[in-house]
Structure formats: C-alpha cells, structure tokens
Scaffold this active site. Structure first.
Site, PDB file in Angstrom:
ATOM      1  N   GLY A  33       0.119  -0.821  -3.914  1.00  0.00           N
ATOM      2  CA  GLY A  33      -0.838  -0.087  -2.783  1.00  0.00           C
ATOM      3  C   GLY A  33      -1.243  -1.415  -2.243  1.00  0.00           C
ATOM      4  O   GLY A  33      -1.176  -1.504  -0.962  1.00  0.00           O
ATOM      5  N   HIS A  34      -1.581  -2.425  -2.973  1.00  0.00           N
ATOM      6  CA  HIS A  34      -1.845  -3.807  -2.528  1.00  0.00           C
ATOM      7  C   HIS A  34      -0.491  -4.402  -1.396  1.00  0.00           C
ATOM      8  O   HIS A  34      -0.915  -4.797  -0.693  1.00  0.00           O
ATOM      9  CB  HIS A  34      -2.346  -4.825  -3.392  1.00  0.00           C
ATOM     10  CG  HIS A  34      -3.501  -4.439  -4.147  1.00  0.00           C
ATOM     11  ND1 HIS A  34      -3.450  -3.979  -5.472  1.00  0.00           N
ATOM     12  CD2 HIS A  34      -4.874  -4.502  -4.071  1.00  0.00           C
ATOM     13  CE1 HIS A  34      -4.737  -3.576  -6.134  1.00  0.00           C
ATOM     14  NE2 HIS A  34      -5.547  -3.814  -5.080  1.00  0.00           N
ATOM     15  N   ARG A  48      -7.417   0.470 -11.639  1.00  0.00           N
ATOM     16  CA  ARG A  48      -8.075   1.260 -12.723  1.00  0.00           C
ATOM     17  C   ARG A  48      -7.222   2.146 -13.546  1.00  0.00           C
ATOM     18  O   ARG A  48      -7.643   2.576 -14.707  1.00  0.00           O
ATOM     19  CB  ARG A  48      -9.338   2.047 -12.137  1.00  0.00           C
ATOM     20  CG  ARG A  48     -10.634   1.375 -11.558  1.00  0.00           C
ATOM     21  CD  ARG A  48     -11.653   2.214 -11.217  1.00  0.00           C
ATOM     22  NE  ARG A  48     -12.500   1.490 -10.494  1.00  0.00           N
ATOM     23  CZ  ARG A  48     -13.748   0.508 -10.812  1.00  0.00           C
ATOM     24  NH1 ARG A  48     -13.925   0.698 -12.125  1.00  0.00           N
ATOM     25  NH2 ARG A  48     -14.265   0.025  -9.987  1.00  0.00           N
TER      26      ARG A  48
HETATM   27  P1  AMP Z   1      -9.086  -3.343  -4.561  1.00  0.00           P
HETATM   28  O1  AMP Z   1      -8.364  -4.406  -5.219  1.00  0.00           O
HETATM   29  O2  AMP Z   1      -9.270  -2.104  -5.592  1.00  0.00           O
HETATM   30  O3  AMP Z   1     -10.340  -3.696  -3.914  1.00  0.00           O
HETATM   31  O4  AMP Z   1      -8.184  -2.846  -3.541  1.00  0.00           O
HETATM   32  C1  AMP Z   1      -7.991  -3.756  -2.205  1.00  0.00           C
HETATM   33  C2  AMP Z   1      -7.363  -3.148  -1.089  1.00  0.00           C
HETATM   34  O5  AMP Z   1      -6.360  -2.221  -1.415  1.00  0.00           O
HETATM   35  C3  AMP Z   1      -8.348  -2.174  -0.515  1.00  0.00           C
HETATM   36  O6  AMP Z   1      -8.209  -2.018   1.113  1.00  0.00           O
HETATM   37  C4  AMP Z   1      -7.807  -0.672  -0.893  1.00  0.00           C
HETATM   38  O7  AMP Z   1      -8.137   0.583  -0.496  1.00  0.00           O
HETATM   39  C5  AMP Z   1      -6.391  -1.046  -1.163  1.00  0.00           C
HETATM   40  N1  AMP Z   1      -5.482  -0.135  -2.137  1.00  0.00           N
HETATM   41  C6  AMP Z   1      -5.982   0.294  -3.448  1.00  0.00           C
HETATM   42  N2  AMP Z   1      -5.029   0.945  -3.852  1.00  0.00           N
HETATM   43  C7  AMP Z   1      -4.099   1.560  -2.680  1.00  0.00           C
HETATM   44  C8  AMP Z   1      -3.376   2.520  -2.937  1.00  0.00           C
HETATM   45  N3  AMP Z   1      -2.936   3.456  -3.842  1.00  0.00           N
HETATM   46  N4  AMP Z   1      -2.648   2.544  -1.555  1.00  0.00           N
HETATM   47  C9  AMP Z   1      -2.949   1.993  -0.516  1.00  0.00           C
HETATM   48  N5  AMP Z   1      -3.989   0.754  -0.560  1.00  0.00           N
HETATM   49  C10 AMP Z   1      -4.684   0.826  -1.767  1.00  0.00           C
END
Ligand code: AMP
Length: 280
Positions: A36-37, A187
């Site tokens: 995703g990232h 998570r």
């Molecule tokens: P986090 O590390 O959870 O704060 O996420 C960092 C970025 O990655 C944020 O913009 C999230 O929305 C994005 N993100 C997390 N999981 C996904 C996913 N499955 N698909 C797309 N973007 C994601």
C-alpha cells in the site's frame, strides 16, 4: 538514497533540489511498509522528480499508550524496501525533532472530528493535523500522496491545507488489497492467524453492497453489521455511508449519489478500517 533525521539536515537537500528546478513528492508514513505504501511511492515517482518518504510513528494521533507501544516498527527493512523502490530520501526524525515542546495546537476540523473515526478516536485527527503541519513545514513538497484506505484522513488533510493555505497538492491514491480482498495495513501484522484468515469478510461484505436489494438505508446498514458480527470473531465499531465529497451521511437510497461506505471493525484487539466507493 539519503537518510535524514533532522530538519536542519533535510532542508539544504530540499532547497538544492528546488534550485535545480525539480519537483518534490512527499509520502508521509508510520513505517512497517507494505505494498500500500509502495503504491504511493510509485505514484509519487510518476508525478514528481524527487520522492521523500517520512517514517514517524506519531504519538499524538494514538488513543492509547498500549496501541502506540505495540505499533509495528521495522526501520531496517523499511529502508531496504525504499531503496529498492527508488525513493530519493527518507526523513526519519526523533519525537523531540518533531515536537521540541508539547504540541498544544487545536485545529478546527469541524464535523470531521465528530463523525466515524473522529467520533471513535477522539483527538486522533488533531494529532494527524499536528504532525502533518509540522512535516509539511519541514518538507515543503509540491505534492503529497495519501491512500484512500484512510478516506476520512484525506478529507482532514485537504481541510487543513486549505484552511492554512499550505502550498501543497494532495493526491489521493487507490486502496491496495491482498488477493483475499483484505486492505493492506501495517496493523495486519498484529492479527492472529484465525482473524487474518477470515478478515476478508470485511471487504466481501462491503463489495456486496453494490448488489444490495434494500430500499431502506438503515436496513442495509444493519445487514452489513450483522454479517460481519455473525461469527463473533469480529465486532463492527461503526458502519456509515457518506457522500464522497461532503462526507455527509446518506439517508436515502435511490438518488444515485456518489457515496463511500466506511467501516471500522475490531478483530480481537486489532482495529481495522476499510471503505468502498458506491453509488446509491
Ligand atoms: P500509515 O503508515 O498507516 O500512516 O499510512 C501511510 C500512508 O499509506 C497513508 O496515506 C495511508 O492511507 C496509506 N496506506 C496505508 N495502507 C494502504 C493501502 N492498503 N492502500 C493504499 N494506501 C495505503
């Protein structure tokens, strides 16, 4: 790929890139990186010349000390992944670097702070606003890339950027899922095997809304909750259907409105969120 820990170190790097006429893309993350990232980084690479990724587990956006403590951290693996994906620079600051003093700023987030994530995670979005305004100040990029997985967060970011006149374009990017349909999340690493195996019920149920036969929105919502709660492994915290642009609650079916169905589900002690775009 350069790694910077301090504002004073990354500022000359950013200034030099801008002097050379390069555009900067910024991807804020909390690390424990997954596809995703990486999809955000790929998009940033396509749209801008230089991509900066921040890795910072922001304490002010957590609702409990336990959740903060158990959040997965894996800097070495993250740095390798980022190198492989042609990231140009990592910003990996300490808590003191981001918050030299306690951040007491309170942002006016309007309704966004009282519905869905705002309602169930009080103070969460204020913490998000605190860290992002700080990061946007340290990394004055042209564009910042965010995942639609955190649909409501994007609305929050757009609001603060607009309210505070921060000169950065916010680019929403699609949700990346496992083959099973489960939305990728840092998570997910905390899920038990049984929860992991069955967590695709969330996306399966959300996808089912597209073919719903309900004429009443409350019946539809109740059906979604019942389906996910059914085998007692999962507990829906909220399920809401909101307008895609205004995030106002949709109260009627049959108006062909662009909507997003948003859900938060407890899988044991792990909280998962997901959403899907629909037309009702
Ligand atoms: P986090 O590390 O959870 O704060 O996420 C960092 C970025 O990655 C944020 O913009 C999230 O929305 C994005 N993100 C997390 N999981 C996904 C996913 N499955 N698909 C797309 N973007 C994601």
């Amino acid at each position: 790929m350069d790694i910077y820990n301090k504002k004073a170190e990354i500022t000359p790097f950013i200034e030099e890139q801008k002097k050379q006429g390069k555009t900067i893309g910024f991807v804020p993350t909390m690390g424990a990186l997954h596809e995703g990232h990486l999809s955000l980084i790929k998009e940033a690479k396509e749209q801008t010349d230089i991509v900066v990724v921040s890795i910072f587990v922001n304490p002010t956006q957590f609702n409990s000390a336990e959740d903060l403590q158990k959040y997965p951290r894996n800097f070495e693996t993250d740095a390798k992944l980022l190198e492989q994906h042609n990231c140009d620079a990592i910003f990996y600051p300490s808590i003191e670097e981001i918050y030299p003093a306690k951040d007491t700023r309170v942002f006016n987030l309007g309704e966004l702070d009282t519905i869905m994530e705002g309602q169930f995670r009080p103070g969460h979005f204020n913490g998000v606003a605190q860290v992002l305004t700080r990061l946007f100040d340290i990394i004055p990029a042209h564009k910042a890339f965010f995942g639609l997985k955190d649909f409501q967060q994007i609305a929050v970011v757009k609001k603060i950027v607009n309210d505070l006149n921060i000169p950065i374009e916010i680019i929403p990017c699609p949700i990346i899922r496992e083959d099973s349909g489960l939305a990728l999340s840092s998570r997910n690493a905390l899920l038990s095997d049984e929860h992991k195996q069955k967590a695709n019920i969330i996306y399966k149920t959300l996808s089912g809304i597209k073919e719903h036969k309900d004429t009443n929105i409350e019946t539809l919502k109740q059906r979604v909750k019942n389906t996910i709660n059914e085998d007692c492994l999962f507990k829906v915290e909220y399920f809401e259907i909101v307008h895609k642009d205004t995030l106002e609650t949709i109260t009627e079916i049959g108006q062909n409105q662009p909507a997003v169905a948003c859900i938060a589900v407890w899988a044991g002690n792990v909280r998962l969120i997901d959403n899907i775009e629909i037309s009702l």
